[in-house]
Scaffold this motif. Structure first.
Motif, PDB file in Angstrom:
ATOM      1  N   VAL A  94       0.524  -0.841   0.386  1.00 36.60           N
ATOM      2  CA  VAL A  94      -0.446  -0.002   0.195  1.00 36.60           C
ATOM      3  C   VAL A  94       0.804   1.558  -0.109  1.00 36.60           C
ATOM      4  O   VAL A  94       0.791   2.261  -0.450  1.00 36.60           O
ATOM      5  CB  VAL A  94      -0.863   0.269   1.428  1.00 36.60           C
ATOM      6  N   TYR A  95       1.852   1.720   1.149  1.00 33.71           N
ATOM      7  CA  TYR A  95       2.747   2.656   1.183  1.00 33.71           C
ATOM      8  C   TYR A  95       3.682   2.660   0.036  1.00 33.71           C
ATOM      9  O   TYR A  95       3.795   3.783  -0.886  1.00 33.71           O
ATOM     10  CB  TYR A  95       4.072   2.333   2.696  1.00 33.71           C
ATOM     11  N   LEU A  96       4.363   1.308  -0.933  1.00 32.95           N
ATOM     12  CA  LEU A  96       4.210   1.302  -2.000  1.00 32.95           C
ATOM     13  C   LEU A  96       3.911   2.260  -3.076  1.00 32.95           C
ATOM     14  O   LEU A  96       3.935   3.464  -3.792  1.00 32.95           O
ATOM     15  CB  LEU A  96       4.858   0.039  -2.738  1.00 32.95           C
ATOM     16  N   PHE A  97       2.734   2.234  -3.049  1.00 29.91           N
ATOM     17  CA  PHE A  97       2.297   2.909  -4.676  1.00 29.91           C
ATOM     18  C   PHE A  97       1.831   3.685  -4.286  1.00 29.91           C
ATOM     19  O   PHE A  97       1.088   4.928  -4.604  1.00 29.91           O
ATOM     20  CB  PHE A  97       1.185   1.556  -4.742  1.00 29.91           C
ATOM     21  N   LEU A  98       1.223   3.959  -2.602  1.00 29.13           N
ATOM     22  CA  LEU A  98       0.670   5.287  -2.387  1.00 29.13           C
ATOM     23  C   LEU A  98       1.369   6.063  -2.674  1.00 29.13           C
ATOM     24  O   LEU A  98       1.586   7.618  -3.030  1.00 29.13           O
ATOM     25  CB  LEU A  98       0.367   6.024  -0.948  1.00 29.13           C
ATOM     26  N   GLN A  99       2.825   6.044  -2.689  1.00 32.58           N
ATOM     27  CA  GLN A  99       3.777   7.019  -2.537  1.00 32.58           C
ATOM     28  C   GLN A  99       4.262   7.127  -3.570  1.00 32.58           C
ATOM     29  O   GLN A  99       4.733   7.861  -4.674  1.00 32.58           O
ATOM     30  CB  GLN A  99       5.211   6.253  -2.717  1.00 32.58           C
ATOM     31  N   LYS A 100       4.048   6.382  -4.886  1.00 33.10           N
ATOM     32  CA  LYS A 100       4.225   6.519  -6.573  1.00 33.10           C
ATOM     33  C   LYS A 100       2.767   7.689  -6.997  1.00 33.10           C
ATOM     34  O   LYS A 100       3.085   7.589  -8.441  1.00 33.10           O
ATOM     35  CB  LYS A 100       3.990   5.216  -7.936  1.00 33.10           C
ATOM     36  N   GLY A 101       2.215   7.481  -6.343  1.00 29.67           N
ATOM     37  CA  GLY A 101       1.089   8.305  -6.673  1.00 29.67           C
ATOM     38  C   GLY A 101      -0.378   7.918  -6.775  1.00 29.67           C
ATOM     39  O   GLY A 101      -1.302   8.855  -7.755  1.00 29.67           O
ATOM     40  N   ALA A 102      -0.958   6.559  -5.504  1.00 27.86           N
ATOM     41  CA  ALA A 102      -2.129   5.907  -5.832  1.00 27.86           C
ATOM     42  C   ALA A 102      -3.040   7.441  -5.073  1.00 27.86           C
ATOM     43  O   ALA A 102      -2.315   7.087  -4.283  1.00 27.86           O
ATOM     44  CB  ALA A 102      -2.045   4.587  -5.743  1.00 27.86           C
ATOM     45  N   GLN A 103      -4.658   7.382  -5.822  1.00 28.54           N
ATOM     46  CA  GLN A 103      -5.088   8.386  -4.672  1.00 28.54           C
ATOM     47  C   GLN A 103      -6.026   6.826  -4.370  1.00 28.54           C
ATOM     48  O   GLN A 103      -6.792   7.234  -3.730  1.00 28.54           O
ATOM     49  CB  GLN A 103      -6.121   8.761  -6.093  1.00 28.54           C
ATOM     50  N   MET A 104      -6.295   5.967  -4.435  1.00 28.99           N
ATOM     51  CA  MET A 104      -6.908   4.706  -3.976  1.00 28.99           C
ATOM     52  C   MET A 104      -6.040   3.022  -4.527  1.00 28.99           C
ATOM     53  O   MET A 104      -6.375   3.416  -5.963  1.00 28.99           O
ATOM     54  CB  MET A 104      -8.261   5.168  -4.087  1.00 28.99           C
ATOM     55  N   VAL A 105      -6.180   2.806  -3.551  1.00 31.63           N
ATOM     56  CA  VAL A 105      -5.275   1.640  -3.838  1.00 31.63           C
ATOM     57  C   VAL A 105      -6.781   0.233  -3.657  1.00 31.63           C
ATOM     58  O   VAL A 105      -7.235   0.047  -1.960  1.00 31.63           O
ATOM     59  CB  VAL A 105      -4.652   0.886  -3.262  1.00 31.63           C
TER      60      VAL A 105
ATOM     61  N   GLU B 139      -9.697   0.681  -0.378  1.00 24.93           N
ATOM     62  CA  GLU B 139     -10.982   0.016  -0.858  1.00 24.93           C
ATOM     63  C   GLU B 139     -10.861  -1.267  -0.778  1.00 24.93           C
ATOM     64  O   GLU B 139      -9.794  -2.046  -1.286  1.00 24.93           O
ATOM     65  CB  GLU B 139     -11.849   0.515  -1.961  1.00 24.93           C
ATOM     66  N   VAL B 140     -12.246  -2.086  -0.516  1.00 28.66           N
ATOM     67  CA  VAL B 140     -12.576  -2.840  -0.554  1.00 28.66           C
ATOM     68  C   VAL B 140     -13.253  -3.487  -1.538  1.00 28.66           C
ATOM     69  O   VAL B 140     -14.725  -3.150  -1.011  1.00 28.66           O
ATOM     70  CB  VAL B 140     -12.090  -4.400   0.134  1.00 28.66           C
ATOM     71  N   ILE B 141     -13.272  -4.531  -2.362  1.00 24.63           N
ATOM     72  CA  ILE B 141     -13.949  -5.494  -3.021  1.00 24.63           C
ATOM     73  C   ILE B 141     -15.370  -5.551  -2.143  1.00 24.63           C
ATOM     74  O   ILE B 141     -15.229  -6.987  -1.769  1.00 24.63           O
ATOM     75  CB  ILE B 141     -13.549  -6.567  -3.507  1.00 24.63           C
ATOM     76  N   ILE B 142     -16.407  -5.067  -2.112  1.00 27.74           N
ATOM     77  CA  ILE B 142     -17.546  -5.837  -0.988  1.00 27.74           C
ATOM     78  C   ILE B 142     -18.507  -6.973  -2.187  1.00 27.74           C
ATOM     79  O   ILE B 142     -19.402  -7.344  -1.380  1.00 27.74           O
ATOM     80  CB  ILE B 142     -18.647  -4.496  -0.570  1.00 27.74           C
ATOM     81  N   TYR B 143     -18.488  -6.163  -2.909  1.00 24.87           N
ATOM     82  CA  TYR B 143     -19.288  -7.342  -4.300  1.00 24.87           C
ATOM     83  C   TYR B 143     -19.219  -7.340  -5.111  1.00 24.87           C
ATOM     84  O   TYR B 143     -18.754  -6.342  -5.841  1.00 24.87           O
ATOM     85  CB  TYR B 143     -21.460  -6.484  -3.985  1.00 24.87           C
TER      86      TYR B 143
END
Length: 719
Positions: free
Chosen positions: A593-604, A633-637
């Motif tokens: 999570v940290y790696l992708f947020l640092q790369k610029g992810a707005q949501m993972v 976020e998580v897939i709830i459905y």
């Protein structure tokens, strides 16, 4: 330049077979964190011995720590990394993005190879890996020769040349995980691709066949094409679950080919050797996507098992006696299989006159007593004589240089050198001979008594005075000491161990209020969703406007400009400073999570393989380490995409039916097939786990009424 032959070993006997038959490197696993959980694998003590054994023969050892790692496992995982680094393994093979980042930060002197499950298929992915400190990328098996030739990132490349193929892109398969709770990403693949299915097209069912089962990759005749690519450093054989005899044979098989290429010699195909290969293991052979074999040559929909060679035919059956006409020799102890799939070991073999016999030649008719046989063709799947032949271990000798200095009045000195390592041992003072002096020839003869060692003399030179006296036992003792010392030095070759303390850096992440997002598949779904307060992802380019977030294919190679997309492969991180991360990124722990947020992810999107409790714990752990809630976020459905195939399963969208009568919808697009779960993942009863996490809904074929009801219910719970 010499290329590496990399061989799989699942246990100690396979290791010896690989080394003795000419491997340049082996890959293996410890008991945990390897992607072949059901191989025997190695204990810590066994791995220490394996590293010393391999390094003695100048063979590299790569340890597969290539499962996805949960937060609860990180401490244990790092202990294993620390251990393998300390004992001198040459590299670790990894899949988990967050662990690659962390391992490189903590152990900068440990070489990391990126597993094929990282989906290493274009320059952007390779560039991302290089930034992570990865030294080598194991290429996706879906790449073609031309695509590999076009790769242009300064990173070493590894290509599969032989063995079983995962039919799902880069081995990224969730089928086993979501049907049998056995995760392929966690080393427990149940082989769903090797099971029978029916296609249901326009309501009509086909016969049950093995529609997902590929043949075995075999590039023996074509390695020269890949040998010319400078960045391709290693040729990899698959098979950590295979027997030691198979490992030994296949290593020697490809060693001959690579040696011929390196010497610029023609490689002669040996029909007997090819027959042995067929007998050891084959599902039929293919050149795979590497040389663009079409579906008919890629797949074996008739059998997922080893098919051996044709043995002959059962012509008649009478009172459990089967009359077999042989097209090949047959021996007591061979394994055979009949046309109905039944098989057995031939423990009793009879002549037509009723005599019990040990063997029969091709052309003969023999009698078998079994109730498993049916009239029709018979396969030989195991040859007892071949098994016996391959059980004998070859011997690989290490060339060394020996220099003896025998000067009167000076100590008898013996020096041995190999691969840049030199050791010297000194004996007693050399005295002049009073009678029967030791000759140069006699000395060399005595020094050459090394049959019980792993060495062979490349050169043996002597600087010697005339008429010297030496005791034979002293020569023998000095020889033993110098060779023992050299062997120990060779076994202990390793890089220096380096460990750094990792400290949590500031996190490029501003927390947002958890919301709801919806992934659309069809145009008509937009008409329902557009009026609700949700974020929208879609692959449908006609809807890419306004607040809709474009969802890019995980096969993306062309990246549209001027958008903030959802990406399903890491190459997109190199193109976009802002993006959303799809669940295909396999986000399993706080460091990913940290790696992708640092790369610029707005949501993972977190991996749907995690349980609700594990997802909630990940968020808690992240906040403890980085002092901020992550945007996840998580897939709830929604229906999970289980497989992506690089061929069309049918000519149109249809259904795949398994043995339990479950129906898996699949979509055919641009020559690829996407297979979805037979029922939606549904966490609507577990929403209490996700109070600090955004919720995602993936729509598939729900009606407009079902979509409205779903959204109203979920948004009401989000308040």
């Amino acid at each position: 330049m010499k290329k590496e032959l990399l061989v799989p070993v699942g246990e100690q006997e396979s290791l010896k077979q690989a080394v003795m038959n000419g491997a340049d490197a082996v890959y293996l696993a410890l008991k945990d964190f390897g992607a072949r959980k059901y191989a025997k694998n190695f204990s810590h003590e066994e791995l220490i011995d394996a590293v010393r054994y391999c390094h003695l023969y100048d063979v590299k050892v790569y340890v597969t720590l290539n499962t996805l790692i949960k937060d609860s496992e990180i401490s244990s995982f790092l202990e294993e990394v620390r251990f393998v680094h300390q004992i001198g393994v040459d590299a670790v093979i990894m899949q988990d993005w967050g662990m690659m980042y962390l391992v490189h930060e903590k152990f900068p002197n440990l070489e990391i190879h990126a597993s094929t499950q990282c989906h290493n298929y274009h320059d952007e992915t390779l560039s991302f890996l290089k930034e992570l400190g990865v030294k080598r990328a194991v290429l996706a098996r879906e790449l073609s020769l031309v695509e590999i030739q076009d790769l242009n990132v300064d990173i070493d490349l590894e290509v599969f040349i032989h063995g079983a193929l995962c039919i799902s892109y880069s081995g990224q398969c969730l089928f086993s995980s979501f049907v049998l709770n056995r995760s392929g990403n966690r080393g427990s693949c149940a082989g769903m691709c090797r099971l029978p299915y029916q296609l249901v097209i326009d309501g009509k069912e086909t016969d049950s066949r093995y529609f997902l089962s590929p043949k075995e990759l075999k590039l023996a005749e074509d390695i020269r094409f890949f040998y010319q690519i400078p960045k391709v450093k290693s040729f990899k054989i698959e098979g950590r679950m295979k027997s030691p005899s198979y490992v030994g044979f296949i290593t020697a098989y490809y060693r001959r080919i690579l040696d011929a290429i390196e010497k610029n010699e023609a490689y002669e195909v040996d029909p007997e050797r090819e027959k042995k290969l067929l007998l050891l293991f084959n599902r039929g052979f293919t050149k795979g996507h590497l040389l663009m074999d079409q579906k008919e040559r890629l797949m074996n929909i008739d059998s997922p098992n080893h098919i051996g060679i044709s043995l002959g035919r059962i012509e008649k059956i009478h009172k459990k006696k089967s009359y077999l006409v042989l097209a090949e020799d047959l021996h007591q102890g061979d394994g055979i299989r009949f046309a109905n799939g039944e098989g057995f070991i031939v423990n009793f073999l009879y002549h037509l006159d009723g005599r019990l016999i040990a063997e029969a030649k091709r052309g003969q008719t023999v009698v078998l007593e079994t109730d498993k046989a049916v009239v029709g063709p018979v396969l030989k799947t195991m040859d007892v004589l071949l098994k016996e032949e391959l059980s004998h271990l070859s011997k690989r000798l290490i060339p060394i240089r020996i220099f003896a200095k025998v000067k009167i009045g000076e100590p008898f000195t013996l020096t041995a050198s190999c691969r840049g390592i030199t050791v010297t041992e000194t004996g007693t003072i050399v005295e002049p001979a009073k009678s029967s002096p030791v000759t140069r020839e006699r000395l060399i003869q005595q020094l050459s008594k090394i049959k019980e060692t792993p060495f062979v003399f490349e050169t043996c030179s002597v600087e010697m005075d005339d008429s010297v006296f030496l005791v034979m036992s002293h020569i023998n003792e000095l020889r033993r000491r110098v060779l023992s010392q050299l062997q120990q030095r060779l076994e202990e070759v390793k890089k220096p161990f380096v460990e750094r303390t990792w400290q949590a850096p500031s996190c490029r992440c501003s927390s947002i209020t958890p919301g709801v997002s919806v992934t659309l598949l069809r145009d008509e779904q937009w008409e329902v969703v557009k009026d609700y307060p949700v974020h929208v992802y879609t692959e449908n380019q006609k809807l890419w406007s306004g607040s809709v977030i474009p969802r890019l294919s995980r096969l993306a190679k062309d990246y549209p400009k001027g958008i903030v997309p959802m990406i399903g492969e890491v190459g997109g991180c190199q193109h976009y400073t802002k993006f959303f991360g799809d669940y295909f990124l396999n986000v399993f722990n706080l460091f990913t999570v940290y790696l992708f947020l640092q790369k610029g992810a707005q949501m993972v999107t977190l991996s749907p393989e995690l349980t609700p409790a594990e997802m909630a714990q990940l968020v808690t752990d992240y906040q403890k380490v980085f002092h901020v809630l992550p945007n996840v976020e998580v897939i709830i459905y929604g229906r999970i995409e289980l497989m992506l195939l690089k061929h069309e399963l049918a000519s149109k969208n249809a259904l795949l039916k398994d043995r339990n009568q479950e129906l898996y919808p699949f979509l055919v697009e641009h020559g690829n097939t996407r297979i979805f779960s037979y029922r939606p993942l549904d966490y609507r009863k577990e929403l209490s786990y996700f109070t600090n996490i955004s919720w995602r809904i993936d729509l598939f074929d729900e009606s407009k009424e079902e979509i409205s009801k779903l959204l109203k219910s979920i948004l009401e719970n989000r308040k």
